[in-house]
Write an enzyme that holds these catalytic residues in place. Structure first.
Site, PDB file in Angstrom:
ATOM      1  N   ASN A   4      77.837  60.734  60.627  1.00 42.77           N
ATOM      2  CA  ASN A   4      77.507  59.419  60.092  1.00 42.77           C
ATOM      3  C   ASN A   4      77.754  58.308  61.122  1.00 42.77           C
ATOM      4  O   ASN A   4      76.821  57.825  61.745  1.00 42.77           O
ATOM      5  CB  ASN A   4      78.305  59.175  58.807  1.00 42.77           C
ATOM      6  CG  ASN A   4      77.807  57.962  58.041  1.00 42.77           C
ATOM      7  OD1 ASN A   4      77.073  57.142  58.558  1.00 42.77           O
ATOM      8  ND2 ASN A   4      78.211  57.851  56.792  1.00 42.77           N
ATOM      9  N   ASP A   5      79.004  57.960  61.344  1.00 43.97           N
ATOM     10  CA  ASP A   5      79.285  56.838  62.230  1.00 43.97           C
ATOM     11  C   ASP A   5      78.796  57.077  63.662  1.00 43.97           C
ATOM     12  O   ASP A   5      78.409  56.133  64.340  1.00 43.97           O
ATOM     13  CB  ASP A   5      80.794  56.541  62.246  1.00 43.97           C
ATOM     14  CG  ASP A   5      81.291  56.104  60.876  1.00 43.97           C
ATOM     15  OD1 ASP A   5      80.461  55.613  60.087  1.00 43.97           O
ATOM     16  OD2 ASP A   5      82.487  56.270  60.595  1.00 43.97           O
ATOM     17  N   VAL A   6      78.792  58.331  64.117  1.00 43.38           N
ATOM     18  CA  VAL A   6      78.416  58.604  65.514  1.00 43.38           C
ATOM     19  C   VAL A   6      76.907  58.480  65.748  1.00 43.38           C
ATOM     20  O   VAL A   6      76.452  58.579  66.875  1.00 43.38           O
ATOM     21  CB  VAL A   6      78.898  59.996  65.991  1.00 43.38           C
ATOM     22  CG1 VAL A   6      80.405  60.084  65.926  1.00 43.38           C
ATOM     23  CG2 VAL A   6      78.258  61.110  65.192  1.00 43.38           C
ATOM     24  N   VAL A   7      76.117  58.297  64.658  1.00 43.59           N
ATOM     25  CA  VAL A   7      74.667  58.083  64.820  1.00 43.59           C
ATOM     26  C   VAL A   7      74.252  56.728  64.248  1.00 43.59           C
ATOM     27  O   VAL A   7      73.079  56.503  63.984  1.00 43.59           O
ATOM     28  CB  VAL A   7      73.837  59.203  64.144  1.00 43.59           C
ATOM     29  CG1 VAL A   7      74.039  60.526  64.866  1.00 43.59           C
ATOM     30  CG2 VAL A   7      74.194  59.352  62.665  1.00 43.59           C
TER      31      VAL A   7
END
Lengths: 459, 94
Positions: free
Chosen positions: A386-389
């Site tokens: 989630n956060d890493v994309v």
């Protein structure tokens, strides 16, 4: 055995540890490195047992047998997805051992310490103690025994500050009179408390940093014990472990674009609420998609990049992922994996899971090696990341993750996101990727979705 | 402990930190988890101190008990650390 020969064997052990780490520079030689390291450890233990100071063996043998049984049992039983908490637990054991050795040393020779020895003994007690309880807290959070969200309360920093001061004051008393058992016990108790209080305000998503940092602490504690006992094997090994822990801590912090102080002291969740509220809500609509449609998209793709995240680990979906990727590979699709440094709960977590599922390690690419290729990619499959994309890290200065290096998945022609539910990620941040024109959302358990997808493709 | 010994110890510490940093920087990201568990295992070297504390006293006393606990914990650290590292490294295939 004379002390000189023992010291030479210690040197041999330290050398073997270093060669062991050197061999970790490639997966081909890594296993051999681990064996050499084991031999070094065996030699160091053997030499110590042959030392003239050792009089009785009953307790030693008993302790080694009990420790071996427990250590082997947990190492064989642990699931690869649970590796972060396993490392945390082992770290805690190491920290506790250092603290106990310091404590025993205090008891055995309570008057004849030089100031330097006293300082290092106190440090091994303090660092070892807080590593022990800090690691247990990290274990409990990762294992889900306690809530993984940051635990905060009024006056938290003040209470922590008072405990640090109390530990320092008690250490001073011990420094003045090293027979003061009450003060020594106090130092130990406060250090144990400090470990708990330092880790509870840190959320689950930040655990990679904490696990690395505790690794560094356990090394430092060993070095301090080494100074106190004038044992070079402990000094060298402790500094190797400390260097490794600090190196990984830095990689993790850089990958989140945050300072170590920010991770340790800023109870992430609290910061988010205000920042997320000030940021603009994403525009556009989320587009759900059915299994059959995804199967059609994948069947027509020439290139595919899979982006795994913690959700893949949580759903135990690594095998289903590999089966789908293998099938597509046989159909002529070029499949690669993009691994963000903080995907998962510890450095390299995704790599280990995919290795467990028999994915060849030359299919796994680090962020900087694959980020330029997304623009030329037909389909990106985001599995539980989630956060890493989240493109907001690049475009929205109001986002709490603004500035964090992320995978440029949105540049691909089509992005398919496998997600369990509509909930926001750990940091509680809206993900603009989900609202983009080229993104399709496939809701459901990742493993079930992947299996249905494979069945649909084979039809 | 005399000043000379302290200085030699500090020298070893500083040099080992730099050597460690050089070696570790060459470990690829794909092996970062085994690096952690492997370095974890060697930090169990504290077992040497535990052995000396446990085997040292002539009679059974509080030091023996503390040492005995330290031996158990350090052994768990060493055995568990090496075994999980081995289990993981076995899985890395081309």
């Amino acid at each position: 055995m004379s002390q000189h020969i023992i010291n030479l064997i210690y040197l041999l052990a330290a050398t073997l540890f270093m060669i062991g780490i050197k061999y970790l520079s490639s997966p081909d030689t890594a296993k051999k490195g681990n064996f050499l390291s084991m031999i070094g450890m065996g030699a160091a233990i053997g030499a110590t047992l042959a030392a003239p100071e050792i009089n009785g063996f009953t307790l030693i043998i008993g302790g080694i047998i009990i420790g071996t049984v427990i250590g082997a049992y947990i190492a064989i039983k642990v699931k690869m997805t649970a590796m972060p908490q396993m490392v945390g637990l082992l770290n805690g054991c190491g920290g506790a051992a250092s603290a106990l050795v310091g404590l025993a040393e205090f008891q055995s020779n309570s008057t004849g310490f030089t100031p330097f020895t006293l300082i290092t003994l106190l440090l091994s007690l303090i660092i070892g103690g807080l590593t022990f309880t800090g690691s247990l807290m990290a274990y409990a959070k990762l294992q889900g025994l306690i809530p993984s969200r940051p635990v905060t309360y009024r006056g938290q920093q003040a209470i922590n500050g008072i405990i640090v001061l109390a530990t320092a004051a008690l250490s001073w008393l011990v420094f003045r009179d090293s027979t003061n058992i009450l003060a020594i016990s106090g130092v130990l108790v406060f250090s144990l408390g400090l470990g708990v209080l330092a880790v509870i305000p840190i959320g689950g998503a930040d655990m990679p940093v904490i696990i690395c940092l505790l690794n560094a602490y356990s090394g430092l504690a060993v070095s301090m014990t080494g100074f106190a006992l004038s044992n070079n094997a402990l000094i060298i090994t402790g500094s190797l472990v400390g260097a490794s822990g600090i190196f990984l801590t830095k990689i993790m912090c850089d990958a989140m674009n945050r300072s170590l102080a920010n991770v340790l002291f800023s109870a992430f969740g609290k910061v988010d609420e205000s920042a997320a509220a000030s940021g603009e809500p994403p525009t556009g609509t989320m587009k759900g998609v059915e299994i059959e449609d995804v199967a059609t998209i994948l069947a027509n793709a020439g290139t595919l990049i899979i982006v795994p995240g913690y959700g893949m680990a949580a759903a135990q979906a690594q095998h289903a992922t590999r089966e789908l990727a293998d099938y597509l590979g046989e159909q002529g699709v070029e499949v690669r994996y993009a691994i963000h440094p903080v995907a998962g709960r510890m450095p390299g977590h995704m790599n280990v899971l995919l290795a467990e599922a028999d994915v060849s390690y030359d299919q796994l690419f680090a962020m900087e090696d694959i980020n330029d290729d997304f623009a030329a990619t037909d389909v990106v499959l985001v599995i539980g990341a989630n956060d890493v994309v989240n493109p907001a890290a690049k475009t929205n200065p109001g986002s709490p993750i603004y500035g964090m290096p992320v995978l440029d998945v949105e540049k691909a022609r089509t992005v398919i996101v496998l997600k369990r539910s509509l909930n926001v990620g750990f940091a509680g941040i809206e993900n603009e990727l989900f609202y983009m024109d080229n993104t399709r959302m496939l809701f459901g358990d990742a493993r079930a979705s992947l299996q249905k997808l494979l069945a649909a493709l084979k039809k | 402990m005399d000043t000379g010994t302290i200085i030699i110890g500090l020298t070893i510490f500083v040099l080992a930190c730099f050597a460690g940093a050089e070696l570790i920087a060459k470990v690829p990201p794909t092996l970062h988890t085994p690096l952690m568990s492997g370095s974890n295992a060697i930090s169990g070297i504290a077992i040497l101190g535990a052995l000396l504390a446990t085997g040292h006293p002539e009679s059974f006393n509080s030091i023996s008990v503390i040492g005995f606990l330290a031996v158990i914990l350090a052994t768990i650290n060493v055995v568990g650390g090496y075994l999980v590292t081995h289990r993981m490294l076995q899985m890395f295939k081309k």
